[in-house]
Design an enzyme around this catalytic site. Structure first.
Site, short mmCIF file in Angstrom:
data_model
loop_
_atom_site.label_atom_id
_atom_site.label_comp_id
_atom_site.label_asym_id
_atom_site.label_seq_id
_atom_site.Cartn_x
_atom_site.Cartn_y
_atom_site.Cartn_z
CE LYS A 2 1.91 9.76 3.24
NZ LYS A 2 2.57 8.67 3.92
CG ASN B 77 4.26 10.10 10.76
OD1 ASN B 77 3.90 8.96 11.06
ND2 ASN B 77 5.17 10.35 9.83
CD GLU C 42 3.83 13.10 8.13
OE1 GLU C 42 3.17 12.52 7.26
OE2 GLU C 42 5.03 12.87 8.34
CD GLU D 286 0.14 11.41 8.58
OE1 GLU D 286 -0.39 12.36 8.00
OE2 GLU D 286 1.39 11.26 8.63
CB SER D 287 2.95 5.88 10.92
OG SER D 287 3.21 6.78 9.89
CD GLU E 172 1.40 5.52 2.61
OE1 GLU E 172 1.00 6.70 2.75
OE2 GLU E 172 2.34 5.05 3.28
CE LYS F 247 4.43 2.34 3.88
NZ LYS F 247 4.79 3.21 4.99
O1 IGP Z 1 2.89 1.99 6.78
P1 IGP Z 1 2.27 2.65 7.97
O2 IGP Z 1 3.05 2.46 9.22
O3 IGP Z 1 0.82 2.27 8.11
O4 IGP Z 1 2.32 4.23 7.72
C1 IGP Z 1 1.63 4.84 6.63
C2 IGP Z 1 2.04 6.33 6.51
O5 IGP Z 1 1.63 6.99 7.67
C3 IGP Z 1 3.55 6.47 6.30
O6 IGP Z 1 3.88 5.85 5.10
C4 IGP Z 1 4.01 7.92 6.26
C5 IGP Z 1 3.56 8.91 7.05
N1 IGP Z 1 4.17 10.08 6.76
C6 IGP Z 1 5.03 9.87 5.77
C7 IGP Z 1 5.87 10.77 5.09
C8 IGP Z 1 6.62 10.29 4.06
C9 IGP Z 1 6.58 8.95 3.70
C10 IGP Z 1 5.77 8.04 4.36
C11 IGP Z 1 4.97 8.50 5.40
#
Ligand code: IGP
Length: 264
Positions: free
Chosen positions: A121, A191, A170, A221-222, A59, A61
């Site tokens: 995204k 997520n 998601e 995710e995340s 990603e 961001k």
């Molecule tokens: O930065 P991380 O914790 O690695 O997460 C990435 C991504 O999963 C996260 O930015 C995200 C997952 N779903 C979203 C929906 C909207 C915005 C952002 C996200």
């Protein structure tokens, strides 16, 4: 509902109304349809996995509502090139301006700098945004089950498919998973972060895995920050990952990708 997700969705409704006044949907559709450059997003993930490698969606961001500014030195083209040369399967680029300091140019620049497929995204609630995603060059869109009714998700998926794009749906809980499973897409993102509270727990993915039928591809995710986190997911059979912060905080994002997934 005065949580952050509700607030973001309010902003999106206003954004879409304004965008429609600036440029008609039919005009954006013509631009989207004139592009002949789709890159297979789900395909790229499956190709990595077939080679015995993790399918990493890397990603791009700059900031997030939960963490504030994550990366000061922010050059999307350089980041994309670094990801591409260190084994990413795909890119995810934030296009939301207000909450994530993303932008349309980030997506355009990142995609032009490499040959990886790109996910837009953002918080998509209207066909206009899906069409606009393709006009910008996106190869895949994100649909967030917490933000959409099942019928809306199906409508947006159809719009994406008609333009040749893939869909990552998601989810964060069982109910959202049920709705997501009514879509055609094989890509199901779990997520680990709750978009309403920002609480992040890797157990979210592990607990829901058994409820995802064969034929779907789980993307965790995340909150994947350490090689141990990735290893733990792999022990449970998870082979696709969406990672942002761990890479964005590193001096060279691609090197961080290598260290997180390929260094041992
Ligand atoms: O930065 P991380 O914790 O690695 O997460 C990435 C991504 O999963 C996260 O930015 C995200 C997952 N779903 C979203 C929906 C909207 C915005 C952002 C996200």
């Amino acid at each position: 509902m005065n949580d952050i997700l509700a607030k973001i969705l309010d902003t999106k409704r206003t954004e879409v109304a304004t965008a429609r006044q600036m440029r008609s949907e039919s005009e954006v559709l013509r631009e989207a349809q004139s592009r002949q450059d789709i890159r297979g997003f789900a395909r790229a993930i499956e190709d990595k996995i077939a080679q015995g490698k993790p399918g990493v969606i890397a990603e791009i961001k700059r900031a997030s509502p939960s963490k504030g500014v994550i990366r000061e030195d922010f050059r999307p083209a350089d980041i994309a090139a670094s990801y591409a040369c260190h084994g990413a399967a795909c890119l995810s680029v934030l296009t939301d301006v207000q909450y994530f300091q993303g932008g349309y140019d980030h997506l355009r620049q990142a995609r032009a700098a490499c040959s990886l497929p790109v996910l837009r995204k953002d918080f998509l609630i209207d066909p206009y945004q899906v069409i606009h995603a393709r006009a910008l060059g996106a190869d895949c869109i994100l649909l967030i089950a917490a933000a959409l009714a099942p019928a809306q998700m199906r409508e947006l998926e159809t719009v994406a498919a008609d333009l040749g794009m893939d869909v990552l749906v998601e989810v964060h809980d069982r109910e959202e998973l049920d709705a997501a499973l009514s879509l055609n897409t094989p890509l199901v993102g779990i997520n680990n972060r709750n978009l309403r509270t920002f609480e992040t727990r890797l157990e979210t993915t592990l607990a829901m895995l058994k409820d995802v039928p064969a034929g779907k591809r789980v993307v965790t995710e995340s909150g994947i920050l350490l090689p141990e986190d990735a290893d733990r997911m792999r022990e449970y059979g998870v082979q696709a990952f969406l990672v942002g912060e761990a890479f964005m905080r590193a001096p060279d994002p691609g090197t961080a990708l290598h260290e997180l997934f390929f260094a041992r």
